[in-house]
Design a protein around this motif. Structure first.
Motif, PDB file in Angstrom:
ATOM      1  N   UNK A 161      38.199  39.463  48.539  1.00 44.96           N
ATOM      2  CA  UNK A 161      38.068  40.076  47.056  1.00 44.96           C
ATOM      3  C   UNK A 161      38.960  40.593  47.261  1.00 44.96           C
ATOM      4  N   UNK A 162      39.859  40.067  46.051  1.00 43.44           N
ATOM      5  CA  UNK A 162      41.407  40.690  45.430  1.00 43.44           C
ATOM      6  C   UNK A 162      40.637  41.366  44.082  1.00 43.44           C
ATOM      7  N   UNK A 163      41.526  42.914  44.096  1.00 47.46           N
ATOM      8  CA  UNK A 163      41.312  42.674  42.728  1.00 47.46           C
ATOM      9  C   UNK A 163      40.976  42.104  41.057  1.00 47.46           C
ATOM     10  N   UNK A 164      42.081  41.659  41.317  1.00 47.80           N
ATOM     11  CA  UNK A 164      42.368  40.987  40.354  1.00 47.80           C
ATOM     12  C   UNK A 164      41.542  39.819  40.430  1.00 47.80           C
ATOM     13  N   UNK A 165      40.649  39.704  41.021  1.00 51.20           N
ATOM     14  CA  UNK A 165      39.722  39.374  40.763  1.00 51.20           C
ATOM     15  C   UNK A 165      38.570  39.559  40.416  1.00 51.20           C
ATOM     16  N   UNK A 166      38.420  40.890  40.258  1.00 53.91           N
ATOM     17  CA  UNK A 166      37.405  41.432  40.113  1.00 53.91           C
ATOM     18  C   UNK A 166      37.353  41.291  38.674  1.00 53.91           C
ATOM     19  N   UNK A 167      38.351  41.445  38.045  1.00 58.58           N
ATOM     20  CA  UNK A 167      39.336  41.952  36.725  1.00 58.58           C
ATOM     21  C   UNK A 167      38.752  40.596  36.117  1.00 58.58           C
TER      22      UNK A 167
END
Ligand code: ATP
Ligand code: MG
Length: 532
Positions: free
Chosen positions: A265-271
């Protein structure tokens, strides 16, 4: 009791350790690294570990013309005077005449005698299980038979770690210590049992097909078995006390954090996940998974990037495959049941059965531990407010295998396990981390670990990680490097007065009997048969 002299001190320093000359008639090969010895000073006894050995000669010419096998007289003469062995010792603890223990702050004088440690020495230093309930026998020092005990009261005060490469006996020693905790009732434990090795029975390597008994078998009334895969538990002939069903609503964005690596998972997906959770609260995941056909519009609604929402949706879709995760509107009661059990002093083992993917382990352990964390924080606050002894939370030990997955430098900063390792001690909960790769664990977390039990490790990075924060690590490094590949470990830290190398206690019939005192052998069989 006559002590056996093995040598005398020649040189050394407090920082570097001491050099002992071995008595000429003492068999050199009986001296091994990790052996436990005692130096008799004028006022103190210095308990030390052997860290290294070397051969010495008084004059180099002797080596040019060594005596032949026939020259027996010559050999015996030079053995007395000219060839000898030096042994490096590291004092770890000193005792005064009254038996008070203290850290080593001085050294014995030249020619102080060195003795093999005796049975009384070991008992005096490590305590006696028969005298006090807080002591728990974990093994014996090398070449000795007196038990080395850990102090369970101190053990549960901090987070602890059991390390070693695969097959060295980590799980066995963890099970042993947990049994000690169950028996002593000093704390309750919550065990995330990824490979189903703690509950009813576990495979024992080596002698064909052999099994050892699990904690539920040994303590049927003090241990509850929760299963994520009840079918698998039943196939092994056992019945879980509770089948675990979790709800999508139980999953917070913080629980998805530790899955970053597993799900890529990319950090932007977590955002994006946080944005969705901001709007939909506990329903965020269910709402996201329902947007199959209208992800773009949904992204616009929550104000997130369409690609991030798309990626998040695609990756979290994998969670739908877990049979224990169900849709619904009520948050599940299983965790409340778990907390109830723990409150009543019943230990909880959560078996994963065939759900052995790291993804599942990380997710479930994270969901449950976060809830337990919240419960313990509020319990502690209640206790601090009332100061009523009855409100004092029962200390909790959370055991996790493959701990570096939860506690690597990135995860330790974000996940609930990092918080527990760093500060839960204040809230009566600690971690028992079991791991093959201590170098993968965040340095700050490792430095918080109270007691370390370290079996063989080969990787230099792992040894380095274990020794962070240990003063004068050189001696311990050589001890660690020479441990046997199984059933041997260096125990050091908060729960023992000094580091010591042990041969771990055998997990066998004798141990089962010791765990069920007062129960006759035939009754033990009956208890065990009833369960199977
Ligand atoms: N205290 C013990 N009593 C009896 N047998 C032991 C003990 N310690 C280790 N063993 C033996 O060593 C084998 C390996 O131990 P264990 O399963 O605990 O290793 P491990 O370090 O947990 O390995 P892994 O990292 O692969 O999980 C056991 O199956 C058992 O045969
Ligand atoms: Mg194991």
């Amino acid at each position: 009791m006559q002590r056996k002299k093995i040598g005398h001190i020649l040189a050394g320093s407090l920082v570097e350790g001491l050099t002992m000359r071995l008595e000429p008639d003492f068999p050199l090969e009986d001296i091994k690294t990790g052996k436990f010895v005692c130096i008799q000073g004028a006022h103190y006894r210095f308990f030390s570990l052997i860290t290294d050995l070397e051969l010495q000669v008084s004059h180099p010419d002797i080596l040019l013309f060594p005596p032949s096998d026939d020259e027996k007289l010559l050999t015996s003469v030079i053995k007395k005077r000219d060839i000898y062995a030096n042994v490096m010792l590291r004092p770890m603890l000193m005792l005064d005449q009254f038996g008070h223990r203290m850290p080593v702050k001085t050294i014995p004088a030249h020619f102080a005698h060195v003795y093999e440690a005796t049975t009384q020495d070991v008992a005096e230093i490590f305590g006696d299980e028969k005298q006090e309930q807080k002591y728990f026998n974990v093994g014996v020092p090398l070449d000795m038979t007196t038990p080395v005990c850990i102090d369970l009261d101190r053990f549960i005060e901090r987070s602890n770690g059991i390390f070693g490469k695969t097959g060295t006996g980590k799980t066995f020693i963890t099970r042993l210590i947990l049994a000690g905790l169950v028996k002593s009732e000093k704390a309750v434990s919550l065990i995330f049992d990824m490979h189903s090795e703690y509950g009813y029975q576990a495979r024992k390597e080596g002698e064909g097909l052999a099994f050892v008994k699990g904690l539920k078998t040994l303590f049927p009334n003090k241990v509850a078995l929760f299963s994520l895969d009840p079918e698998s538990t039943r196939r092994r002939g056992c019945t879980p006390d509770l089948e675990v069903v979790l709800n999508f609503q139980d999953i917070r964005v913080d629980d998805v954090m530790p899955l970053q690596d597993e799900l890529n998972l990319h950090p932007t997906a977590l955002e994006a996940a946080y944005l969705i959770a901001g709007k939909y609260g506990n329903n965020w995941l269910q709402v996201l998974l329902d947007q199959e056909s209208r992800l773009k519009e949904f992204a616009a609604e929550v104000g997130a990037h369409a690609e991030s929402v798309g990626a998040l949706h695609r990756k979290l879709k994998r969670l739908e495959r877990f049979p224990f995760l169900q849709r619904g509107t009520d948050a599940t009661k299983v965790i409340d049941r778990m907390i109830e059990y723990l409150d009543r002093g019943i230990h909880v083992i959560l078996e994963f059965g065939n759900q052995t993917s790291m993804l599942c382990y990380l997710l479930v352990a994270s969901i449950i531990s976060r809830r337990i964390y919240d419960a313990y924080v509020s319990k502690t606050e209640k206790f601090l407010a009332s100061q009523n002894k009855a409100d004092q939370p029962r200390p909790l030990v959370i055991a996790i295998e493959e701990a570096h997955k939860f506690l690597n430098p990135t995860a330790a900063k974000q996940t609930i396990f990092g918080v527990i390792a760093r500060e839960m001690r204040k809230y009566y909960a600690t971690l028992l981390v079991v791991d093959q790769r201590p170098s993968g664990i965040d340095e700050e977390v490792i430095s918080q670990i109270g007691t370390k039990i370290v079996a063989q490790l080969n990787d230099e990075k792992d040894i380095q990680a274990i020794l962070t924060g240990v003063s004068n690590p050189a001696g311990l490094r050589s001890i660690l490097a020479t441990l046997d590949s199984k059933k041997q470990a260096l125990v050091m830290g908060h729960a023992v007065p000094m580091p010591v190398v042990i041969k771990t206690r055998e997990y066998d019939e004798t141990f089962y009997k010791a765990m069920m005192p007062g129960v006759k052998e035939e009754n033990i069989r009956k208890v065990i048969e009833e369960i199977f």
